[in-house]
Design a protein around this motif. Sequence first.
Motif, PDB file in Angstrom:
ATOM      1  N   LEU A 110     -42.750  -6.887  20.448  1.00 49.41           N
ATOM      2  CA  LEU A 110     -43.375  -6.860  21.775  1.00 49.41           C
ATOM      3  C   LEU A 110     -42.876  -5.604  22.463  1.00 49.41           C
ATOM      4  N   SER A 111     -43.793  -4.741  22.859  1.00 44.05           N
ATOM      5  CA  SER A 111     -43.351  -3.501  23.516  1.00 44.05           C
ATOM      6  C   SER A 111     -44.312  -3.117  24.620  1.00 44.05           C
ATOM      7  N   LYS A 112     -43.744  -2.528  25.673  1.00 39.11           N
ATOM      8  CA  LYS A 112     -44.572  -2.093  26.801  1.00 39.11           C
ATOM      9  C   LYS A 112     -45.313  -0.818  26.458  1.00 39.11           C
ATOM     10  N   LEU A 113     -46.508  -0.669  26.963  1.00 38.83           N
ATOM     11  CA  LEU A 113     -47.251   0.581  26.757  1.00 38.83           C
ATOM     12  C   LEU A 113     -46.555   1.687  27.542  1.00 38.83           C
ATOM     13  N   PRO A 114     -46.376   2.860  26.932  1.00 37.36           N
ATOM     14  CA  PRO A 114     -45.796   3.989  27.676  1.00 37.36           C
ATOM     15  C   PRO A 114     -46.708   4.355  28.842  1.00 37.36           C
ATOM     16  N   PRO A 115     -46.153   4.934  29.900  1.00 31.11           N
ATOM     17  CA  PRO A 115     -46.959   5.306  31.062  1.00 31.11           C
ATOM     18  C   PRO A 115     -48.105   6.237  30.652  1.00 31.11           C
ATOM     19  N   GLY A 116     -49.267   5.979  31.187  1.00 33.99           N
ATOM     20  CA  GLY A 116     -50.411   6.853  30.929  1.00 33.99           C
ATOM     21  C   GLY A 116     -51.141   6.569  29.635  1.00 33.99           C
ATOM     22  N   VAL A 117     -50.681   5.580  28.888  1.00 32.26           N
ATOM     23  CA  VAL A 117     -51.332   5.268  27.614  1.00 32.26           C
ATOM     24  C   VAL A 117     -52.249   4.054  27.800  1.00 32.26           C
ATOM     25  N   SER A 118     -53.505   4.238  27.484  1.00 29.69           N
ATOM     26  CA  SER A 118     -54.479   3.152  27.632  1.00 29.69           C
ATOM     27  C   SER A 118     -54.361   2.171  26.471  1.00 29.69           C
ATOM     28  N   PRO A 119     -54.852   0.929  26.678  1.00 30.29           N
ATOM     29  CA  PRO A 119     -54.864  -0.013  25.552  1.00 30.29           C
ATOM     30  C   PRO A 119     -55.594   0.545  24.325  1.00 30.29           C
ATOM     31  N   GLU A 120     -56.727   1.208  24.566  1.00 31.23           N
ATOM     32  CA  GLU A 120     -57.488   1.759  23.437  1.00 31.23           C
ATOM     33  C   GLU A 120     -56.658   2.777  22.654  1.00 31.23           C
ATOM     34  N   MET A 154     -53.382   2.975  22.640  1.00 30.64           N
ATOM     35  CA  MET A 154     -52.228   2.293  22.041  1.00 30.64           C
ATOM     36  C   MET A 154     -52.606   1.621  20.730  1.00 30.64           C
ATOM     37  N   LEU A 155     -53.833   1.147  20.648  1.00 32.26           N
ATOM     38  CA  LEU A 155     -54.241   0.425  19.442  1.00 32.26           C
ATOM     39  C   LEU A 155     -54.925   1.333  18.415  1.00 32.26           C
ATOM     40  N   SER A 156     -54.963   2.628  18.692  1.00 33.77           N
ATOM     41  CA  SER A 156     -55.629   3.507  17.718  1.00 33.77           C
ATOM     42  C   SER A 156     -54.687   4.637  17.339  1.00 33.77           C
ATOM     43  N   VAL A 157     -54.835   5.734  18.021  1.00 36.30           N
ATOM     44  CA  VAL A 157     -54.129   6.938  17.596  1.00 36.30           C
ATOM     45  C   VAL A 157     -52.608   6.810  17.767  1.00 36.30           C
ATOM     46  N   LEU A 158     -52.183   6.009  18.750  1.00 37.02           N
ATOM     47  CA  LEU A 158     -50.740   5.787  18.932  1.00 37.02           C
ATOM     48  C   LEU A 158     -50.273   4.476  18.305  1.00 37.02           C
ATOM     49  N   GLY A 159     -51.209   3.750  17.715  1.00 39.05           N
ATOM     50  CA  GLY A 159     -50.855   2.454  17.144  1.00 39.05           C
ATOM     51  C   GLY A 159     -50.638   2.530  15.651  1.00 39.05           C
ATOM     52  N   ILE A 160     -50.789   1.386  15.015  1.00 39.27           N
ATOM     53  CA  ILE A 160     -50.536   1.269  13.586  1.00 39.27           C
ATOM     54  C   ILE A 160     -51.330   2.301  12.778  1.00 39.27           C
ATOM     55  N   THR A 161     -52.605   2.486  13.143  1.00 42.99           N
ATOM     56  CA  THR A 161     -53.411   3.401  12.331  1.00 42.99           C
ATOM     57  C   THR A 161     -52.970   4.850  12.503  1.00 42.99           C
ATOM     58  N   GLY A 162     -52.587   5.222  13.729  1.00 46.47           N
ATOM     59  CA  GLY A 162     -52.081   6.580  13.949  1.00 46.47           C
ATOM     60  C   GLY A 162     -50.755   6.818  13.242  1.00 46.47           C
ATOM     61  N   LEU A 163     -49.866   5.829  13.338  1.00 47.93           N
ATOM     62  CA  LEU A 163     -48.568   5.965  12.673  1.00 47.93           C
ATOM     63  C   LEU A 163     -48.735   6.002  11.151  1.00 47.93           C
ATOM     64  N   THR A 164     -49.686   5.211  10.662  1.00 49.14           N
ATOM     65  CA  THR A 164     -49.966   5.205   9.223  1.00 49.14           C
ATOM     66  C   THR A 164     -50.390   6.593   8.767  1.00 49.14           C
ATOM     67  N   ALA A 165     -51.260   7.210   9.554  1.00 46.70           N
ATOM     68  CA  ALA A 165     -51.708   8.560   9.223  1.00 46.70           C
ATOM     69  C   ALA A 165     -50.534   9.537   9.235  1.00 46.70           C
ATOM     70  N   TYR A 166     -49.747   9.448  10.279  1.00 49.68           N
ATOM     71  CA  TYR A 166     -48.651  10.409  10.487  1.00 49.68           C
ATOM     72  C   TYR A 166     -47.602  10.316   9.368  1.00 49.68           C
TER      73      TYR A 166
END
Lengths: 341, 341
Positions: free
Chosen positions: B113-123, B125-137
Amino acid sequence: MEINRQWLLAKRPSGMVGPENFKYAETPVPVPGIGEVLVKNLFLSFDPTQRGWMVDQPGYLPPVNIGEPMRAGSVGQVVESLHAEFSVGDLVQTTGCWQDYVVVAPGQGPMGLSKLPPGVSPEMMLSVLGITGLTAYFGLLDLGQPRPGETVLISGAAGATGSVVGQIAKLKGCRVVGIAGGSEKCAWLQKEAGFDAVIDYKNENVRAQIAHHCPDKWDVFFDNVGGTILEDALEHLNLRSRVVLCGGIAGYNATEPLPGPSNLMKLVTNRSRMEGFIILDYLPRAAEAVKDIMAWVASGELKFQIDLQEGFEHIPATLQRLYTGKNFGKQLLKIADPVSV
Amino acid sequence: MEINRQWLLAKRPSGMVGPENFKYAETPVPVPGIGEVLVKNLFLSFDPTQRGWMVDQPGYLPPVNIGEPMRAGSVGQVVESLHAEFSVGDLVQTTGCWQDYVVVAPGQGPMGLSKLPPGVSPEMMLSVLGITGLTAYFGLLDLGQPRPGETVLISGAAGATGSVVGQIAKLKGCRVVGIAGGSEKCAWLQKEAGFDAVIDYKNENVRAQIAHHCPDKWDVFFDNVGGTILEDALEHLNLRSRVVLCGGIAGYNATEPLPGPSNLMKLVTNRSRMEGFIILDYLPRAAEAVKDIMAWVASGELKFQIDLQEGFEHIPATLQRLYTGKNFGKQLLKIADPVSV
């Protein structure tokens, strides 16, 4: 005038390679130039990878051309030398091919030209200290990176490479499980080579037996076979395990490409790796392996088995022994005995 | 009294997963205990790996049980908190599952469970900054290890992971070739995401086009698909290349296991590696990726595409979009809007 007997590649194989793919020929004995030596082949090495050299496809070495002597590793004796570092009578390792005589220079051909170390027999040079021994050593240690207490699974375990892999893994403190064909090979692996467990793929359910003999799954799989055995193995891999892809003899003589394992996703869920290698890349580091292997052989910790055939006329049939599983240990064929000089 | 709507796993899939595998249910809203928070799900994440959680086989996470809400990543809002670090109104990322409400504590479940960083939208957070983005990185940089000037080939290139892989590879100085389905996706990859070349697997001969678009072969293949595309790719690998095994969506809904690539020996002749990974292992290092990705998004160097569906009733059908290739970019579904507190 002496002749140079040869077996030439006559027809590229489709399916199982056999004597019909080769043609006997006789040519004059070649003459060495400056910096070259004339070598008389004494022992020929037979290796599963030779099947790959016979097809007209890009590989790690160029294909053998139709009409050329079949490529093969050999140990021979220098009979004429125009190179300062080699003398008549020296025993040497080279890529002598399927013929009595070859002209070669150091650095030429995939194996170059090197003298046998003192006390090393041709049989030893072409097995445990040769390509198959180095393949076992660097494949297991560099790619497999076995740690003490880990389980190492080996296919083609009674072969020239597999049997050495298992014994080195034992020396490194691993539990070792081998897959081989037939009770004679399996008994040797367990009683002589010290494997912890052996699976007879001709008489047992490989997948079930891997589960049985690897209660903690396996950490390293050294694969010489491919095909269904690779798929069976992948069902039982541990987290962060390593597949050392050495060969795929199950598919070498297939008419149609064998399907690959349907369970490659096991590599994902188990964060595991599969890696291929070619031993020629490691030849500059051969001395590391030779030092260890010579010590292990001298102390009796590393045993090896030679399957020695004889007679120039039996060369083509001897190659087939590798693919029908007839060979027991490193397949060699003796053409001639060394002479004293 | 408010209810908690849910979609439960009703029947394990055989073949293509669809709405018939799930059952709608209503339960009371759960009550948080000490140290827990009650989260109202706002956005659900849809990921190809979810298909693997539905079958009763060991995987990197335990299978979802029949009768349980389907497991899914989510962004939600804290509506009740018995944990000092979370307040009502906080936007959080967690494993909310297919339901309106979830009770969770930090460190619980695969995503914690983690808070969204300031300025980060749910969309975001769940895409480019989420699991799929981290997977790519981490998949590209840690396993693929691309070097400037190398060629990176990507399957599933228009997906949430593949499109980020390609853009990071471009940022690292690589030539990038993507494989995707349909002209709309291919056009976006080339025009918006800056891929050097794109192959439309629905309308082109993939094997021939890889050869055409990778004149120097490829050095990294980031594979989300498996099946014949993996086999096609292996025909054109470079020496010492790396296959990053991320997923195998081609086989996830197959009734019978798909055969693996028949040409794995290419890994041997080319001294190459194939390696799988699970992004959950990298969560402790997430900050490294988030820092880079936020900067690239802010500068406009990294673009991402969201495929946003809406409506609780469409949850099961939305999952299927992933496996029929209907989604264009990261598949999300909005259940509710955040409220101001």
